[in-house]
Design a protein around this motif. Sequence first.
Motif, mmCIF file in Angstrom:
data_model
loop_
_atom_site.group_PDB
_atom_site.id
_atom_site.type_symbol
_atom_site.label_atom_id
_atom_site.label_comp_id
_atom_site.label_asym_id
_atom_site.label_seq_id
_atom_site.Cartn_x
_atom_site.Cartn_y
_atom_site.Cartn_z
ATOM 1 N N MET A 113 0.816 -1.205 0.000
ATOM 2 C CA MET A 113 0.000 0.000 0.000
ATOM 3 C C MET A 113 0.857 1.265 0.000
ATOM 4 O O MET A 113 0.536 2.246 -0.682
ATOM 5 C CB MET A 113 -0.938 -0.010 1.196
ATOM 6 N N SER A 114 1.935 1.266 0.745
ATOM 7 C CA SER A 114 2.806 2.434 0.782
ATOM 8 C C SER A 114 3.386 2.724 -0.602
ATOM 9 O O SER A 114 3.410 3.878 -1.060
ATOM 10 C CB SER A 114 3.932 2.236 1.790
ATOM 11 N N ALA A 115 3.871 1.690 -1.280
ATOM 12 C CA ALA A 115 4.458 1.871 -2.607
ATOM 13 C C ALA A 115 3.395 2.251 -3.631
ATOM 14 O O ALA A 115 3.597 3.173 -4.438
ATOM 15 C CB ALA A 115 5.178 0.592 -3.039
ATOM 16 N N ALA A 116 2.269 1.563 -3.614
ATOM 17 C CA ALA A 116 1.225 1.816 -4.601
ATOM 18 C C ALA A 116 0.691 3.240 -4.506
ATOM 19 O O ALA A 116 0.566 3.948 -5.513
ATOM 20 C CB ALA A 116 0.085 0.813 -4.423
ATOM 21 N N LEU A 117 0.388 3.689 -3.292
ATOM 22 C CA LEU A 117 -0.165 5.032 -3.129
ATOM 23 C C LEU A 117 0.856 6.105 -3.494
ATOM 24 O O LEU A 117 0.509 7.104 -4.138
ATOM 25 C CB LEU A 117 -0.648 5.236 -1.698
ATOM 26 N N ALA A 118 2.098 5.923 -3.075
ATOM 27 C CA ALA A 118 3.120 6.919 -3.386
ATOM 28 C C ALA A 118 3.300 7.078 -4.892
ATOM 29 O O ALA A 118 3.382 8.197 -5.415
ATOM 30 C CB ALA A 118 4.444 6.547 -2.722
ATOM 31 N N LEU A 119 3.354 5.960 -5.610
ATOM 32 C CA LEU A 119 3.544 6.023 -7.062
ATOM 33 C C LEU A 119 2.319 6.592 -7.771
ATOM 34 O O LEU A 119 2.436 7.460 -8.644
ATOM 35 C CB LEU A 119 3.852 4.628 -7.599
ATOM 36 N N ILE A 120 1.145 6.103 -7.394
ATOM 37 C CA ILE A 120 -0.078 6.578 -8.048
ATOM 38 C C ILE A 120 -0.284 8.065 -7.797
ATOM 39 O O ILE A 120 -0.652 8.821 -8.709
ATOM 40 C CB ILE A 120 -1.282 5.741 -7.568
ATOM 41 N N ASN A 121 -0.037 8.511 -6.586
ATOM 42 C CA ASN A 121 -0.191 9.934 -6.278
ATOM 43 C C ASN A 121 0.802 10.776 -7.064
ATOM 44 O O ASN A 121 0.487 11.889 -7.504
ATOM 45 C CB ASN A 121 -0.020 10.173 -4.780
ATOM 46 N N TRP A 122 2.016 10.275 -7.232
ATOM 47 C CA TRP A 122 3.013 11.020 -8.008
ATOM 48 C C TRP A 122 2.605 11.129 -9.468
ATOM 49 O O TRP A 122 2.632 12.218 -10.054
ATOM 50 C CB TRP A 122 4.381 10.355 -7.883
ATOM 51 N N HIS A 123 2.203 10.024 -10.073
ATOM 52 C CA HIS A 123 1.817 10.043 -11.486
ATOM 53 C C HIS A 123 0.646 10.993 -11.738
ATOM 54 O O HIS A 123 0.568 11.620 -12.803
ATOM 55 C CB HIS A 123 1.446 8.636 -11.955
ATOM 56 N N ALA A 124 -0.248 11.102 -10.763
ATOM 57 C CA ALA A 124 -1.427 11.949 -10.943
ATOM 58 C C ALA A 124 -1.064 13.411 -11.185
ATOM 59 O O ALA A 124 -1.836 14.144 -11.813
ATOM 60 C CB ALA A 124 -2.342 11.839 -9.727
ATOM 61 N N GLY A 125 0.105 13.835 -10.720
ATOM 62 C CA GLY A 125 0.504 15.227 -10.898
ATOM 63 C C GLY A 125 1.776 15.413 -11.690
ATOM 64 O O GLY A 125 2.380 16.491 -11.632
ATOM 65 N N ALA A 126 2.194 14.384 -12.432
ATOM 66 C CA ALA A 126 3.493 14.449 -13.107
ATOM 67 C C ALA A 126 3.398 14.205 -14.602
ATOM 68 O O ALA A 126 4.367 13.782 -15.227
ATOM 69 C CB ALA A 126 4.451 13.435 -12.473
ATOM 70 N N ALA A 127 2.256 14.506 -15.212
ATOM 71 C CA ALA A 127 2.072 14.235 -16.632
ATOM 72 C C ALA A 127 2.893 15.155 -17.524
ATOM 73 O O ALA A 127 3.092 14.873 -18.707
ATOM 74 C CB ALA A 127 0.596 14.347 -17.001
ATOM 75 N N PHE A 128 3.379 16.274 -16.948
ATOM 76 C CA PHE A 128 4.150 17.231 -17.744
ATOM 77 C C PHE A 128 5.463 17.550 -17.019
ATOM 78 O O PHE A 128 5.520 17.621 -15.793
ATOM 79 C CB PHE A 128 3.351 18.520 -17.971
ATOM 80 N N HIS A 129 6.521 17.754 -17.796
ATOM 81 C CA HIS A 129 7.836 18.018 -17.233
ATOM 82 C C HIS A 129 7.844 19.338 -16.482
ATOM 83 O O HIS A 129 7.235 20.331 -16.913
ATOM 84 C CB HIS A 129 8.884 18.037 -18.341
ATOM 85 N N GLY A 130 8.525 19.342 -15.332
ATOM 86 C CA GLY A 130 8.515 20.514 -14.474
ATOM 87 C C GLY A 130 9.251 21.714 -15.032
ATOM 88 O O GLY A 130 9.030 22.840 -14.592
ATOM 89 N N ILE A 131 10.137 21.529 -16.003
ATOM 90 C CA ILE A 131 10.919 22.647 -16.526
ATOM 91 C C ILE A 131 10.178 23.406 -17.614
ATOM 92 O O ILE A 131 10.048 24.630 -17.571
ATOM 93 C CB ILE A 131 12.283 22.153 -17.053
ATOM 94 N N ASP A 132 9.674 22.683 -18.622
ATOM 95 C CA ASP A 132 9.063 23.371 -19.762
ATOM 96 C C ASP A 132 7.654 22.894 -20.090
ATOM 97 O O ASP A 132 7.068 23.314 -21.084
ATOM 98 C CB ASP A 132 9.944 23.225 -20.996
ATOM 99 N N GLY A 133 7.102 22.006 -19.238
ATOM 100 C CA GLY A 133 5.739 21.541 -19.480
ATOM 101 C C GLY A 133 5.598 20.508 -20.579
ATOM 102 O O GLY A 133 4.481 20.207 -21.002
#
Length: 308
Positions: A113-133
């Motif tokens: 559960m710790s691994a699954a939630l951490a990864l899923i939560n990250w992907h939910a907000g990481a669809a675009f690169h932080g530098i140039d989108g």
Amino acid sequence: MAVFQLNQIPLLSRSALDRADHLRTDEQALKEGWATARLLRVGRRGAVRFESGALVWDSALELSADPSPEAVFLGVDEGVHLWAIADASLTGALRDLRQLADASIDDFTAGVMSAALALINWHAGAAFHGIDGAPTVPAKGGWSRVAEDGREDFPRTDPAVICLIHDGADRVLLGRQATWPETMFSLLAGFVEAGESLERCVEREMREEVGLDVRDIEYLGSQPWPFPRSLMLGFSAQADPDQPLVFSDGEIAEAHWFTRDEVRTALAAGGWRARPEEGAPATGARLLLPGSISIARTIVESWVAAGR
């Protein structure tokens, strides 16, 4: 006794999951393993199906013939690949990680559960690169995201300190956030700032939240906290109980010094329910403490035990 150590490993740090990280870049092995893989569906707010004391898994082939780019590879259990996927349509008798902790989950479930939630939560907000989108797509079994030009992002973890402030003898300071019910208290915590050491973070956060100058800072242990993607780093520190409390940052509504006997009584009463907003497990108590999922409870229990 001022100095103490954790008397047990925090719940979410007891992972018995084999992450098999060597398989993340082996696309052929992941494809072959998909045929017999198990898939954990994670619904809204991190809820999953949990029956007869165990997680409910689906066959990965029910999702797709090959590894889905939307799924994340968690690891291996007895030779079987384990994956997870966000599924907002998941229905039925669902339980989230806080509720599972109340059910005394085993170390394997805690790790999954710790691994699954951490990864899923990250992907939910990481669809675009932080530098140039620039758009990114999942790679390495969900353990990174890659832009079209090859730039790679990795799951973000936000470090936060959590500290038990004691008086060097028989009292501990506990605080209540403004949004919590009046009897619910816990340790003080805050995120580490850029360019800041953990010890300086403890000093700053304790001063900002309650106005105390702390000393004799001691590291105790850590615990992943996938809400959404934090790592809690536990400390203890000593402060002067005669120093006035000042609530300058607005996060803490009140804080009080409690004796070891008061804390011991509160521990015996149980913990908060699955979420603070759901209230307390009992009425009439002056003090209610976090449940077993939180490293805060482990730290408090260890401090109480050290004084026996």
